[in-house]
Design a protein around this motif. Structure first.
Motif, PDB file in Angstrom:
ATOM      1  N   SER A  27      -1.650   5.140   3.325  1.00 27.45           N
ATOM      2  CA  SER A  27      -2.490   4.155   4.013  1.00 27.45           C
ATOM      3  C   SER A  27      -2.491   4.422   5.510  1.00 27.45           C
ATOM      4  O   SER A  27      -1.479   4.803   6.090  1.00 27.45           O
ATOM      5  CB  SER A  27      -1.991   2.746   3.740  1.00 27.45           C
ATOM      6  N   VAL A  45       2.898   0.837  -6.581  1.00 26.99           N
ATOM      7  CA  VAL A  45       2.335  -0.308  -5.865  1.00 26.99           C
ATOM      8  C   VAL A  45       2.565  -1.588  -6.669  1.00 26.99           C
ATOM      9  O   VAL A  45       3.048  -2.592  -6.142  1.00 26.99           O
ATOM     10  CB  VAL A  45       0.832  -0.103  -5.581  1.00 26.99           C
ATOM     11  N   GLU A  90      -4.228   1.532  -3.057  1.00 27.59           N
ATOM     12  CA  GLU A  90      -4.100   2.887  -2.537  1.00 27.59           C
ATOM     13  C   GLU A  90      -5.270   3.220  -1.625  1.00 27.59           C
ATOM     14  O   GLU A  90      -6.350   2.640  -1.740  1.00 27.59           O
ATOM     15  CB  GLU A  90      -4.085   3.890  -3.690  1.00 27.59           C
ATOM     16  N   GLN A  91      -5.063   4.180  -0.765  1.00 29.59           N
ATOM     17  CA  GLN A  91      -6.086   4.664   0.160  1.00 29.59           C
ATOM     18  C   GLN A  91      -7.343   5.099  -0.596  1.00 29.59           C
ATOM     19  O   GLN A  91      -8.442   4.971  -0.087  1.00 29.59           O
ATOM     20  CB  GLN A  91      -5.507   5.847   0.955  1.00 29.59           C
ATOM     21  N   SER A  92      -7.176   5.552  -1.808  1.00 25.77           N
ATOM     22  CA  SER A  92      -8.301   6.044  -2.603  1.00 25.77           C
ATOM     23  C   SER A  92      -9.259   4.942  -3.021  1.00 25.77           C
ATOM     24  O   SER A  92     -10.350   5.213  -3.507  1.00 25.77           O
ATOM     25  CB  SER A  92      -7.780   6.744  -3.856  1.00 25.77           C
ATOM     26  N   ASP A 147      -0.503   3.813  -8.530  1.00 22.64           N
ATOM     27  CA  ASP A 147      -0.663   2.397  -8.873  1.00 22.64           C
ATOM     28  C   ASP A 147       0.623   1.798  -9.431  1.00 22.64           C
ATOM     29  O   ASP A 147       0.933   0.639  -9.180  1.00 22.64           O
ATOM     30  CB  ASP A 147      -1.768   2.210  -9.919  1.00 22.64           C
ATOM     31  N   VAL A 180       2.970   7.142  -3.573  1.00 27.87           N
ATOM     32  CA  VAL A 180       1.611   7.158  -4.117  1.00 27.87           C
ATOM     33  C   VAL A 180       1.631   6.812  -5.603  1.00 27.87           C
ATOM     34  O   VAL A 180       2.525   7.233  -6.328  1.00 27.87           O
ATOM     35  CB  VAL A 180       0.959   8.542  -3.888  1.00 27.87           C
ATOM     36  N   ARG A 200       5.113  -0.334   2.225  1.00 27.40           N
ATOM     37  CA  ARG A 200       4.658   0.992   1.792  1.00 27.40           C
ATOM     38  C   ARG A 200       5.450   1.467   0.581  1.00 27.40           C
ATOM     39  O   ARG A 200       6.661   1.248   0.506  1.00 27.40           O
ATOM     40  CB  ARG A 200       4.780   1.989   2.929  1.00 27.40           C
ATOM     41  N   ALA A 233       0.850  -1.190   0.000  1.00 27.76           N
ATOM     42  CA  ALA A 233       0.000   0.000   0.000  1.00 27.76           C
ATOM     43  C   ALA A 233       0.885   1.238   0.000  1.00 27.76           C
ATOM     44  O   ALA A 233       2.079   1.162   0.265  1.00 27.76           O
ATOM     45  CB  ALA A 233      -0.912  -0.007   1.218  1.00 27.76           C
ATOM     46  N   THR A 234       0.292   2.357  -0.261  1.00 23.39           N
ATOM     47  CA  THR A 234       1.067   3.596  -0.340  1.00 23.39           C
ATOM     48  C   THR A 234       1.314   4.195   1.046  1.00 23.39           C
ATOM     49  O   THR A 234       0.720   3.772   2.042  1.00 23.39           O
ATOM     50  CB  THR A 234       0.353   4.649  -1.207  1.00 23.39           C
TER      51      THR A 234
END
Length: 97
Positions: free
Chosen positions: A25, A50, A64-66, A47, A45, A42, A21-22
């Protein structure tokens, strides 16, 4: 991601021993994974970052958190429909006997 990771880990399907995850997160994801002895890798940010780390570490779950969740067993990009189906599968209860 936490729900899918926990479910996949319990079924022996989580590759890489954790999730990618970024840096965005949240701490809740980190604590959830740590309590289950799973790692959180981590990345910056995006894709692309990641997915690169997922390939390097042979992970099959990242995002991602999004809400962009990458399930590399099925696709190499974030896919909302795939993620929704995995959330449903992960939250489904076994039938009573």
């Amino acid at each position: 991601m936490a729900l899918i990771a926990g479910h996949w880990a319990s079924k022996g399907r989580l590759a890489g021993g954790g999730v990618v995850a970024t840096v965005m997160s949240n701490l809740g994801l980190e604590r959830f994974l740590k309590a289950r002895k799973l790692t959180l890798e981590r990345t910056p940010v995006g894709d692309r970052a990641v997915m690169a780390r997922m390939r390097e570490g042979s992970f099959n779950l990242g995002g991602e958190q999004s809400g962009h969740i990458i399930l590399s067993d099925f696709s190499t990009t974030g896919d909302g429909l795939l993620a929704a189906l995995q959330v449903l599968a992960s939250s489904r209860r076994a039938p009573s006997r």
